[in-house]
Design a protein around this motif. Structure first.
Motif, short mmCIF file in Angstrom:
data_model
loop_
_atom_site.label_atom_id
_atom_site.label_comp_id
_atom_site.label_asym_id
_atom_site.label_seq_id
_atom_site.Cartn_x
_atom_site.Cartn_y
_atom_site.Cartn_z
N ILE A 1 0.86 -1.17 0.00
CA ILE A 1 0.00 0.00 0.00
C ILE A 1 0.90 1.23 0.00
O ILE A 1 1.74 1.39 0.89
N LEU A 2 0.75 2.07 -0.99
CA LEU A 2 1.55 3.29 -1.10
C LEU A 2 0.77 4.47 -0.52
O LEU A 2 -0.42 4.62 -0.80
N VAL A 3 1.45 5.28 0.27
CA VAL A 3 0.83 6.48 0.85
C VAL A 3 1.70 7.68 0.50
O VAL A 3 2.92 7.65 0.70
N SER A 4 1.07 8.72 -0.03
CA SER A 4 1.81 9.93 -0.40
C SER A 4 1.14 11.15 0.21
O SER A 4 -0.02 11.11 0.61
N HIS A 5 1.90 12.24 0.25
CA HIS A 5 1.33 13.52 0.66
C HIS A 5 1.75 14.60 -0.34
O HIS A 5 2.89 14.63 -0.79
N SER A 6 0.80 15.45 -0.70
CA SER A 6 1.04 16.62 -1.54
C SER A 6 1.68 16.23 -2.87
O SER A 6 1.21 15.31 -3.55
N LEU A 7 2.77 16.91 -3.24
CA LEU A 7 3.41 16.66 -4.53
C LEU A 7 3.86 15.21 -4.67
O LEU A 7 4.01 14.70 -5.79
N GLY A 8 4.06 14.54 -3.54
CA GLY A 8 4.42 13.13 -3.60
C GLY A 8 3.42 12.30 -4.38
O GLY A 8 3.77 11.28 -4.98
N GLY A 9 2.15 12.73 -4.39
CA GLY A 9 1.14 12.01 -5.14
C GLY A 9 1.42 12.00 -6.63
O GLY A 9 1.21 10.99 -7.32
N LEU A 10 1.90 13.12 -7.15
CA LEU A 10 2.23 13.19 -8.58
C LEU A 10 3.43 12.32 -8.90
O LEU A 10 3.49 11.68 -9.95
N PHE A 11 4.40 12.29 -7.97
CA PHE A 11 5.57 11.44 -8.18
C PHE A 11 5.18 9.96 -8.18
O PHE A 11 5.66 9.18 -9.01
N VAL A 12 4.31 9.57 -7.24
CA VAL A 12 3.89 8.17 -7.17
C VAL A 12 3.11 7.79 -8.42
O VAL A 12 3.32 6.71 -9.00
N LEU A 13 2.20 8.66 -8.87
CA LEU A 13 1.42 8.36 -10.07
C LEU A 13 2.34 8.19 -11.28
O LEU A 13 2.14 7.27 -12.09
N GLU A 14 3.34 9.04 -11.39
CA GLU A 14 4.28 8.92 -12.49
C GLU A 14 5.07 7.61 -12.39
O GLU A 14 5.30 6.93 -13.40
N LEU A 15 5.47 7.25 -11.18
CA LEU A 15 6.17 5.98 -10.97
C LEU A 15 5.31 4.80 -11.42
O LEU A 15 5.79 3.89 -12.12
N LEU A 16 4.04 4.81 -11.02
CA LEU A 16 3.15 3.71 -11.38
C LEU A 16 3.00 3.60 -12.89
O LEU A 16 3.05 2.50 -13.46
N ASN A 17 2.81 4.73 -13.55
CA ASN A 17 2.56 4.70 -14.98
C ASN A 17 3.81 4.43 -15.81
O ASN A 17 3.71 4.11 -17.00
N ARG A 18 4.97 4.53 -15.19
CA ARG A 18 6.21 4.19 -15.90
C ARG A 18 6.52 2.70 -15.81
O ARG A 18 7.45 2.23 -16.47
N ASN A 19 5.77 1.99 -14.99
CA ASN A 19 5.96 0.55 -14.87
C ASN A 19 4.82 -0.18 -15.59
O ASN A 19 3.70 0.33 -15.68
#
Length: 221
Positions: free
Chosen positions: A16-34
């Motif tokens: 389970i991934l948890v992000s805050h603020s701009l971290g959400g955009l980084f996580v989304l980009e990470l997911l879509n790059r895989n």
């Protein structure tokens, strides 16, 4: 890979991934790059707290005049240079896909700036060096906010007055502006916090739940 290590060290369970603020955009980009197969194997859920999916008006104030974040006795023009030097801050500029093109976000005696005028805005505030990374790296990221097809929950604050438009009455960006306020979490505008609901409404393979908490600010969520 931290995600794979976390999964492997827990019997192969997805994480389970948890992000805050701009971290959400980084996580989304990470997911879509895989690849999809990787996401299905390793990701159980993605929880995004206060994610500025569509950027913020507040960052325009930061770039134009400097933002001391409430710290007293600090010259905002000194911290402005440091804040401009962080390229990731450009990712927080209002996304032209999500902010109304007719909505003025910054007003001076000579012109108004909407989310579609960010290049001119950067030049006019004396931050022309931000134009190249904005056009070549940030705009492509803004243009493809794709559904990762993993279960997602967005938790956002609402009912906190949030900068919605800046007024530079004398046209001097070195001076603090007047503000008009709208709904949001005090930092991120509601149109940005809720952007994925509209953007992904037709995505049949994307589970998305949005939880709104009244009176909770960006930093206290």
């Amino acid at each position: 890979n931290l995600i794979e290590e976390a999964s492997n060290s827990n019997g192969g369970k997805p994480v389970i991934l948890v992000s805050h603020s701009l971290g959400g955009l980084f996580v989304l980009e990470l997911l879509n790059r895989n690849p999809s197969s990787w996401r299905k194997k390793f990701i159980k859920h993605f929880i995004a707290l206060s994610a500025p999916w569509g950027g913020t008006v507040d960052i325009m104030f930061t770039f134009a005049s400097g933002n001391t974040l409430g710290v007293p006795l600090v010259n905002p023009l000194i911290v402005r240079n440091e804040q401009r030097s962080s390229e990731s801050n450009l990712w927080l500029m209002p996304n032209p896909k999500m902010f109304d093109a007719k909505k003025s976000l910054v007003t001076t005696p000579s012109r108004k700036y909407s989310a579609h005028d960010m290049v001119d805005f950067l030049k006019d505030i004396g931050f022309s060096e931000g134009v190249y990374p904005y056009e070549t790296r940030i705009l492509p990221l803004m243009a493809k906010i794709e559904a990762p097809e993993v279960n997602m929950t967005c938790i956002v604050g609402k009912g906190v007055k949030t900068p919605e438009e800046l007024f530079y009455r004398n046209g001097d960006f070195d001076e603090p502006p007047e503000f008009s306020y709208g709904d949001g979490d005090g930092t991120v505008n509601m149109v940005s916090l809720l952007a994925l609901e509209k953007l992904w409404k037709d995505e049949k393979n994307q589970y998305l739940k949005v939880i709104k908490i009244g009176g909770v600010s960006h930093t206290s969520i």
